[in-house]
Design a protein around this motif. Sequence first.
Motif, PDB file in Angstrom:
ATOM      1  N   TYR A  14      18.793 -14.483 -75.617  1.00 34.99           N
ATOM      2  CA  TYR A  14      18.990 -13.171 -75.014  1.00 34.99           C
ATOM      3  C   TYR A  14      18.372 -13.091 -73.619  1.00 34.99           C
ATOM      4  O   TYR A  14      18.858 -12.352 -72.758  1.00 34.99           O
ATOM      5  CB  TYR A  14      18.427 -12.091 -75.940  1.00 34.99           C
ATOM      6  CG  TYR A  14      18.951 -12.266 -77.334  1.00 34.99           C
ATOM      7  CD1 TYR A  14      20.285 -12.010 -77.626  1.00 34.99           C
ATOM      8  CD2 TYR A  14      18.148 -12.774 -78.358  1.00 34.99           C
ATOM      9  CE1 TYR A  14      20.798 -12.232 -78.894  1.00 34.99           C
ATOM     10  CE2 TYR A  14      18.651 -12.983 -79.620  1.00 34.99           C
ATOM     11  CZ  TYR A  14      19.977 -12.722 -79.888  1.00 34.99           C
ATOM     12  OH  TYR A  14      20.486 -12.948 -81.135  1.00 34.99           O
ATOM     13  N   TRP A  15      17.322 -13.839 -73.410  1.00 35.95           N
ATOM     14  CA  TRP A  15      16.744 -13.931 -72.068  1.00 35.95           C
ATOM     15  C   TRP A  15      17.635 -14.774 -71.162  1.00 35.95           C
ATOM     16  O   TRP A  15      17.861 -14.435 -69.994  1.00 35.95           O
ATOM     17  CB  TRP A  15      15.345 -14.528 -72.129  1.00 35.95           C
ATOM     18  CG  TRP A  15      14.707 -14.676 -70.785  1.00 35.95           C
ATOM     19  CD1 TRP A  15      14.442 -15.819 -70.103  1.00 35.95           C
ATOM     20  CD2 TRP A  15      14.242 -13.613 -69.948  1.00 35.95           C
ATOM     21  NE1 TRP A  15      13.845 -15.552 -68.898  1.00 35.95           N
ATOM     22  CE2 TRP A  15      13.710 -14.201 -68.780  1.00 35.95           C
ATOM     23  CE3 TRP A  15      14.231 -12.227 -70.071  1.00 35.95           C
ATOM     24  CZ2 TRP A  15      13.171 -13.449 -67.740  1.00 35.95           C
ATOM     25  CZ3 TRP A  15      13.701 -11.475 -69.028  1.00 35.95           C
ATOM     26  CH2 TRP A  15      13.178 -12.084 -67.882  1.00 35.95           C
ATOM     27  N   LEU A  16      18.174 -15.851 -71.690  1.00 35.85           N
ATOM     28  CA  LEU A  16      19.015 -16.744 -70.900  1.00 35.85           C
ATOM     29  C   LEU A  16      20.269 -16.033 -70.396  1.00 35.85           C
ATOM     30  O   LEU A  16      20.620 -16.137 -69.222  1.00 35.85           O
ATOM     31  CB  LEU A  16      19.411 -17.965 -71.730  1.00 35.85           C
ATOM     32  CG  LEU A  16      20.413 -18.913 -71.071  1.00 35.85           C
ATOM     33  CD1 LEU A  16      19.806 -19.549 -69.827  1.00 35.85           C
ATOM     34  CD2 LEU A  16      20.848 -20.000 -72.053  1.00 35.85           C
ATOM     35  N   VAL A  17      20.970 -15.295 -71.278  1.00 39.25           N
ATOM     36  CA  VAL A  17      22.198 -14.639 -70.838  1.00 39.25           C
ATOM     37  C   VAL A  17      21.896 -13.548 -69.816  1.00 39.25           C
ATOM     38  O   VAL A  17      22.739 -13.232 -68.961  1.00 39.25           O
ATOM     39  CB  VAL A  17      23.006 -14.070 -72.031  1.00 39.25           C
ATOM     40  CG1 VAL A  17      23.449 -15.183 -72.953  1.00 39.25           C
ATOM     41  CG2 VAL A  17      22.223 -13.007 -72.788  1.00 39.25           C
ATOM     42  N   ARG A  18      20.708 -12.973 -69.891  1.00 36.26           N
ATOM     43  CA  ARG A  18      20.317 -11.980 -68.887  1.00 36.26           C
ATOM     44  C   ARG A  18      20.085 -12.647 -67.541  1.00 36.26           C
ATOM     45  O   ARG A  18      20.552 -12.171 -66.504  1.00 36.26           O
ATOM     46  CB  ARG A  18      19.055 -11.242 -69.344  1.00 36.26           C
ATOM     47  CG  ARG A  18      18.579 -10.206 -68.349  1.00 36.26           C
ATOM     48  CD  ARG A  18      17.337  -9.470 -68.839  1.00 36.26           C
ATOM     49  NE  ARG A  18      16.837  -8.548 -67.840  1.00 36.26           N
ATOM     50  CZ  ARG A  18      17.301  -7.324 -67.660  1.00 36.26           C
ATOM     51  NH1 ARG A  18      18.268  -6.879 -68.429  1.00 36.26           N
ATOM     52  NH2 ARG A  18      16.808  -6.543 -66.734  1.00 36.26           N
ATOM     53  N   GLU A  19      19.371 -13.765 -67.543  1.00 35.84           N
ATOM     54  CA  GLU A  19      19.063 -14.468 -66.307  1.00 35.84           C
ATOM     55  C   GLU A  19      20.294 -15.140 -65.709  1.00 35.84           C
ATOM     56  O   GLU A  19      20.475 -15.149 -64.492  1.00 35.84           O
ATOM     57  CB  GLU A  19      17.975 -15.519 -66.560  1.00 35.84           C
ATOM     58  CG  GLU A  19      16.619 -14.924 -66.908  1.00 35.84           C
ATOM     59  CD  GLU A  19      15.984 -14.232 -65.724  1.00 35.84           C
ATOM     60  OE1 GLU A  19      15.405 -14.931 -64.870  1.00 35.84           O
ATOM     61  OE2 GLU A  19      16.076 -12.992 -65.640  1.00 35.84           O
ATOM     62  N   ALA A  20      21.143 -15.708 -66.572  1.00 39.13           N
ATOM     63  CA  ALA A  20      22.283 -16.488 -66.086  1.00 39.13           C
ATOM     64  C   ALA A  20      23.489 -15.623 -65.750  1.00 39.13           C
ATOM     65  O   ALA A  20      24.153 -15.841 -64.730  1.00 39.13           O
ATOM     66  CB  ALA A  20      22.675 -17.532 -67.133  1.00 39.13           C
TER      67      ALA A  20
END
Length: 480
Positions: A14-20
């Motif tokens: 969930y952090w990755l999709v926010r950052e990416a």
Amino acid sequence: MAAVARMQPEDTTYWLVREAFGWSVVLQILWRFPAAPERADLEAFAERLRHSVLNRRLVRARTPFARHRWEHADFAPELLVDEGTIPVDDIESWSGTELHSSPLDPEHGPAWRLRGTPITDGGFVLSLTALHLIADGRTMVTAATAALTGTPSDPLARPPIHDPSSRVAADGLGPRAARRAVRRLSDSAPGILATRGATRRLGDIALDAADGVGQVATAGLGIGRAAMAFTRHRGSRAPVDERPAKPQAHVRSPLARNSWATVSVEVAHWESVARQHGGTTNTLFIAVLAGALRASGYGTALKIGIPVSRRAEDDDAGGNATAGVSVQLIDELIPGGDLGPLRRQCKEAFTRLSAGERAPHVHLLPLVALLPTVLVVRAATAGSGMPDVVASNLGDFGDELRCLGGVSATAVAFRGIAQGVDPAEPYRFGDGVQSWAIRTGDTWTFSVAAFDEQHFPHPDDLRKLLAAELDGWGVEHRMW
């Protein structure tokens, strides 16, 4: 000093999709009441949520490779109640807009929102949205239940000893009085507080540096575990992906738009139908979803994803604690048929998970957090391993989840979506159908999202296909 709660591997996605991608994965609980609760009861519910695990914020680490950490937020959103009313037929539109547009932020907050609206038939709909990064489905529902019953608790809300404002609050003053006391202390002894602040910052940096070293070591161990898991996986009875190739998700969903359907069924009736066909609550749930998807012309060979809670009873600090198992559904499963084979497949998958057998990539999650986002995105989007059906059963909750003041909801629903998906980009959140089920008292409710616009081109297609599948199994149901 209070314990430091760090971002866990289960939070990484969930952090990755926010950052990416700039996405925010948002979860929603919906209550449908026959009458509007008292304003005071709504305000009390909102106030208790301020003290729950949902009221957190993310603090970025100050050193490389360290995990970001969670803190209990010192702010919270205001309760929102719409002044006008909406027609009964607009409940889905209203709640869908709230799900897609709630302005939630894990760092600057708030991470949750409570909003309600009256209905023209005299009823009331209440929505609680929260970031998946902060809490998984069961954590969110548990927090809501605790707030409704007056017993919310966030272990991170315990005041750390080295924080002067928290020390004052712990001595019995309220938040405003504590802030006034700290201001007086700051005016009288700025040098002391500045020194304490600098010491705290240095302490945080030291803790982050130590965590960063630990994460590098953990990533190395994860690589070794992934290699061993890959070897075991090749020789195990784990399902092999037998699905034929199909166009990429963005081709089948050019508008990045999904449709919804929500169903409520009496629990005793649902369980009775499942038993008649040799199944369980969950296998009938999967069969209905898979049947509706197949009836759309999507395809026969399906990969079923089943989230499973991995939270320990004494783990109340982490936001996400969910694993998952996969089942390959190849054989035709006609409505009213035998659920026995599917039940055996699911049991085998759960047995493998209980024995510690995980997919190799799961062990690489600590490594993912150390890699540049662009590399992770390239690797994650190279394959086509996304499930066609995701069937998430959040579990059983008592009638207390339905009661707000003196009003009891006729049903409670749960669902989730990703905000910010750009149709111009080749990335999509979800494929086929996803569903979230929850039992409250004697009612079983599940919300279904259809993501494939090619096979669900019209807003009502999902409702029609789902209703036909339920009728085929002999399930008496109520569509929202």
